[in-house]
Scaffold this active site. Structure first.
Site, short mmCIF file in Angstrom:
data_model
loop_
_atom_site.label_atom_id
_atom_site.label_comp_id
_atom_site.label_asym_id
_atom_site.label_seq_id
_atom_site.Cartn_x
_atom_site.Cartn_y
_atom_site.Cartn_z
N SER A 126 61.73 64.54 86.55
CA SER A 126 61.42 63.12 86.72
C SER A 126 59.91 62.94 86.78
O SER A 126 59.16 63.82 86.33
CB SER A 126 62.12 62.60 87.99
OG SER A 126 62.06 61.19 88.04
N ASN A 127 59.44 61.83 87.30
CA ASN A 127 58.00 61.60 87.40
C ASN A 127 57.70 60.79 88.66
O ASN A 127 58.60 60.47 89.42
CB ASN A 127 57.49 60.90 86.13
CG ASN A 127 58.16 59.57 85.93
OD1 ASN A 127 58.06 58.68 86.75
ND2 ASN A 127 58.90 59.43 84.83
N ARG A 128 56.43 60.45 88.85
CA ARG A 128 55.99 59.93 90.14
C ARG A 128 56.14 58.42 90.31
O ARG A 128 55.63 57.85 91.26
CB ARG A 128 54.52 60.31 90.37
CG ARG A 128 54.33 61.79 90.58
CD ARG A 128 52.88 62.12 90.77
NE ARG A 128 52.26 61.28 91.80
CZ ARG A 128 50.97 61.11 91.94
NH1 ARG A 128 50.14 61.71 91.11
NH2 ARG A 128 50.48 60.35 92.90
N ALA A 142 58.75 54.06 83.99
CA ALA A 142 58.11 55.30 83.54
C ALA A 142 59.24 56.20 83.02
O ALA A 142 59.79 57.02 83.76
CB ALA A 142 57.37 55.95 84.69
#
Ligand code: CTP
Length: 214
Positions: free
Chosen positions: A21-23, A89
């Site tokens: 995943s991402n932030r 995102a």
């Protein structure tokens, strides 16, 4: 107007317990949904996994993966909306295969083969002679203007909201951000550091301005 807004990250599973995943915190997308609702518009919020309460009055669609988000966006475009704001995102890569069973420590995991996810904006099927306002975001760590203009063109947005993700006090997970909006007609507008709530209001106003001129 009917706004379709995406928010948060996507999660690309490796096995039943692990993912890539991402932030993204989802704060900007949720602020956009709240701003559009406050201005009297209808909102469908397609959200990846985040820890924020849904804005009252929004139709919520919860998704996990980039594929699920792509399908949810396309189906809402098909049933009709006036503006799509792609704030999510979206993960750019996903594991080639998802293991059905938890990978045990003793098995090891020295490499994960990744394949690109579908690019939602680039592969969107829009009705011929559509009037949907398309807004993208560009998270950049270098050559902000050049990269944002490339995305504006390639993803066929009406405008793109670009932010510098190397700054610690803005962007991911922060309550504030600083954005430059690049428009299709070549103009640009800098939005100085401000709360995501105030920036969201400005972005929604810009959508409404474009809609009024169409
Ligand atoms: N986006 C999308 N589908 C994807 C990835 C991104 O629709 N699979 C959208 C994002 O929601 C955003 C815009 O495209 O509105 C730009 O996203 P960004 O992550 O900045 O750029 P990428 O297209 O992923 O390109 P790069 O990795 O080269 O920065």
């Amino acid at each position: 107007m009917r706004f379709l807004i995406t928010a948060g990250p996507t999660r690309e599973p490796i096995d039943p317990v692990r993912f890539i995943s991402n932030r993204s915190s989802g704060k900007m997308g949720y602020a956009l949904a709240a701003a559009a609702l406050a201005a009297g518009h209808e909102v469908t919020l397609i959200s990846g996994p985040v820890c924020i309460a849904p804005p009252a009055g929004a139709e919520m669609v919860r998704v996990n993966t980039a594929d699920e988000m792509a399908d949810a966006v396309q189906s809402r475009i098909n049933t009709g909306c006036d503006a799509l704001v792609m704030c999510a995102a979206v993960a750019d890569f996903k594991p080639r295969e998802v293991r059905a069973h938890k990978i045990k420590k003793h098995e090891g995991m020295d490499r994960i083969e990744l394949v690109p996810t579908r690019d939602i904006l680039s592969t969107l099927a829009l009705p011929h002679d559509h009037r949907v306002i398309i807004v993208g975001f560009a998270a950049e760590s270098d050559s902000l203007t050049e990269n944002a203009l490339k995305k504006l063109r390639e993803k066929q947005c009406d405008f793109i909201c670009a932010n510098d993700i190397t700054r610690m006090d803005t962007g991911f997970d922060a309550d504030a951000n600083e954005l430059t909006l690049f428009f299709r007609d070549g103009s640009q507008r800098h939005l100085a550091r401000d709360s995501k709530v105030n920036l969201a209001r400005e972005i929604i106003k810009n959508c409404i301005n474009i809609a009024e001129k169409r």
